[in-house]
Design a protein around this motif. Structure first.
Motif, mmCIF file in Angstrom:
data_model
loop_
_atom_site.group_PDB
_atom_site.id
_atom_site.type_symbol
_atom_site.label_atom_id
_atom_site.label_comp_id
_atom_site.label_asym_id
_atom_site.label_seq_id
_atom_site.Cartn_x
_atom_site.Cartn_y
_atom_site.Cartn_z
ATOM 1 N N ARG A 21 -26.411 -18.798 -32.259
ATOM 2 C CA ARG A 21 -26.846 -19.992 -32.987
ATOM 3 C C ARG A 21 -28.081 -19.696 -33.824
ATOM 4 O O ARG A 21 -28.256 -20.260 -34.911
ATOM 5 N N VAL A 22 -28.948 -18.821 -33.314
ATOM 6 C CA VAL A 22 -30.125 -18.412 -34.085
ATOM 7 C C VAL A 22 -29.657 -17.670 -35.331
ATOM 8 O O VAL A 22 -30.119 -17.951 -36.444
ATOM 9 N N ASP A 23 -28.732 -16.731 -35.146
ATOM 10 C CA ASP A 23 -28.213 -15.964 -36.285
ATOM 11 C C ASP A 23 -27.526 -16.853 -37.307
ATOM 12 O O ASP A 23 -27.582 -16.582 -38.507
ATOM 13 N N ALA A 24 -26.884 -17.923 -36.828
ATOM 14 C CA ALA A 24 -26.184 -18.843 -37.725
ATOM 15 C C ALA A 24 -27.122 -19.849 -38.380
ATOM 16 O O ALA A 24 -26.713 -20.589 -39.279
ATOM 17 N N GLY A 25 -28.374 -19.892 -37.922
ATOM 18 C CA GLY A 25 -29.338 -20.814 -38.500
ATOM 19 C C GLY A 25 -29.328 -22.200 -37.868
ATOM 20 O O GLY A 25 -29.984 -23.111 -38.358
ATOM 21 N N ASP A 26 -28.588 -22.382 -36.754
ATOM 22 C CA ASP A 26 -28.541 -23.673 -36.076
ATOM 23 C C ASP A 26 -29.750 -23.897 -35.170
ATOM 24 O O ASP A 26 -29.999 -25.015 -34.725
ATOM 25 N N MET A 27 -30.460 -22.817 -34.885
ATOM 26 C CA MET A 27 -31.616 -22.867 -33.994
ATOM 27 C C MET A 27 -32.590 -21.796 -34.482
ATOM 28 O O MET A 27 -32.143 -20.736 -34.921
ATOM 29 N N THR A 28 -33.854 -22.096 -34.400
ATOM 30 C CA THR A 28 -34.826 -21.080 -34.799
ATOM 31 C C THR A 28 -35.036 -20.106 -33.642
ATOM 32 O O THR A 28 -34.741 -20.424 -32.485
ATOM 33 N N TYR A 29 -35.573 -18.945 -33.966
ATOM 34 C CA TYR A 29 -35.871 -17.978 -32.914
ATOM 35 C C TYR A 29 -36.935 -18.538 -31.977
ATOM 36 O O TYR A 29 -36.880 -18.341 -30.764
ATOM 37 N N TYR A 30 -37.877 -19.253 -32.530
ATOM 38 C CA TYR A 30 -38.926 -19.892 -31.727
ATOM 39 C C TYR A 30 -38.306 -20.855 -30.714
ATOM 40 O O TYR A 30 -38.668 -20.848 -29.533
#
Length: 120
Positions: A21-30
């Motif tokens: 989801r982080v890679d897809a931009g749905d969630m930030t790494y933070y």
């Protein structure tokens, strides 16, 4: 290999759906880093992963009697998808509360006051 050993050496596998989801931009790494510190999420993600591993193991395990293996496979297969959906729901609720209450930093501030949050 026992499931305790599988989990011990799983690395980031239990948390891969959220990393995706982080890679897809749905969630930030933070947000992912903060979520990964949540003990309930950790346990749910690990159980989700272990159920998936068990399902895969049962499909190819010929040491278990066929009737037993088929019953176990049906039980795990029926649990795997709802368990994954439950983890997704937990993550969605966690993210909503996190974004409402704290949220990820928008970017570096002029005075550097958010540097500690970004490094966390």
């Amino acid at each position: 290999m026992t499931f305790a050993h599988k989990l011990e050496y799983a690395g980031s596998k239990p948390y891969q759906p959220e990393r995706d989801r982080v890679d897809a931009g749905d969630m930030t790494y933070y947000e992912f880093e903060m979520l990964s510190q949540d003990e309930v999420y950790q346990r749910l993600a690990e159980v989700r992963w272990l159920a998936s591993e068990l399902e895969g193991d049962l499909a190819g395990d010929t040491d278990i009697h066929e009737d037993t293996r088929a019953s176990l496979f049906r039980a795990v297969a029926a649990t795997d998808a709802p368990l994954a959906a439950a983890v997704d729901y937990y993550v969605a609720q966690w993210l909503a509360e996190f974004r409402e209450g704290w949220g990820a930093p928008e970017g570096p501030s002029d005075d550097g006051s958010d540097a500690a949050r970004e490094d966390a």
